[in-house]
Design an enzyme around this catalytic site. Structure first.
Site, PDB file in Angstrom:
ATOM      1  N   HIS A 149       0.829  -1.204   0.000  1.00 18.65           N
ATOM      2  CA  HIS A 149       0.000   0.000   0.000  1.00 18.65           C
ATOM      3  C   HIS A 149       0.870   1.264   0.000  1.00 18.65           C
ATOM      4  CE1 HIS A 149      -3.708   2.264   1.308  1.00 18.65           C
ATOM      5  NE2 HIS A 149      -2.755   3.102   1.692  1.00 18.65           N
ATOM      6  N   GLU A 150       1.849   1.305   0.906  1.00 15.79           N
ATOM      7  CA  GLU A 150       2.690   2.511   1.025  1.00 15.79           C
ATOM      8  C   GLU A 150       3.605   2.684  -0.183  1.00 15.79           C
ATOM      9  OE1 GLU A 150       1.660   4.580   3.073  1.00 15.79           O
ATOM     10  OE2 GLU A 150       0.524   3.216   4.327  1.00 15.79           O
TER      11      GLU A 150
END
Length: 175
Positions: A149-150
């Site tokens: 996600h990051e």
């Protein structure tokens, strides 16, 4: 540098047009300089932001506060005491074919979460530490989801893009 290292930064949101455009922009390499006081202050402020009661999350990327540099904080659910750790220039060098189903939300996408089926169960990553060392490791489970996600944020990708891809794939397979 206009605030101390304990002061959170403003989280950019997709509900603001200029914020949304910045969140869709690819970030760039950050030189890992252990003695760089500006970098160290920014990293601390980014941590203060992810831990702030107004925006608490399990990870944050520099673009989410308007800085297009390859820096992320990730909570390590795979380590004792669930620490937060910072990563400079992280990249995923290998994805497992086995995927997992997870509910994802995002500090930059208020009041919304979705179930995704496309996150890899295990990833191999390479990154620089804040002290400038090059490192590599394998990450599994939910922590692997947080990294994916990051790191997506660093590439101008939001989790909603994965959701749309899953919807499109489902439509194609039903035809």
């Amino acid at each position: 540098m206009d605030a101390d290292s304990l002061t959170p930064l403003r989280v950019f949101k997709i509900t603001n047009k200029s914020d949304s455009l910045l969140l869709r922009t690819k970030s760039t390499y950050i030189k890992p300089e252990p003695g760089n006081i500006v970098l160290r202050n920014f990293v601390k402020r980014l941590y203060a932001t992810v831990r702030d009661s107004m925006s608490m999350g399990v990870g944050i990327a520099a673009p989410q506060v308007g800085v297009l540099k390859n820096i992320i904080w990730v909570q390590r659910f795979d380590k004792e005491n669930l620490p937060f750790e910072v990563y400079l220039n992280p990249k995923i060098v290998k994805y497992s074919t086995q995927t997992q189903t997870v509910i994802e939300g995002c500090l930059s996408i208020p009041d919304r979460s979705e179930t995704l089926n496309s996150r890899s169960q295990e990833i191999s990553i390479e990154y620089h530490t804040i002290d400038g060392e090059l490192a590599a490791e394998k990450v599994k489970g939910f922590t692997a989801v947080v990294f994916q996600h990051e790191i997506d944020h660093l590439n101008g990708i939001l989790y909603l893009d994965h959701l749309q891809k899953e919807i499109n794939n489902a439509k194609k397979s039903s035809l």
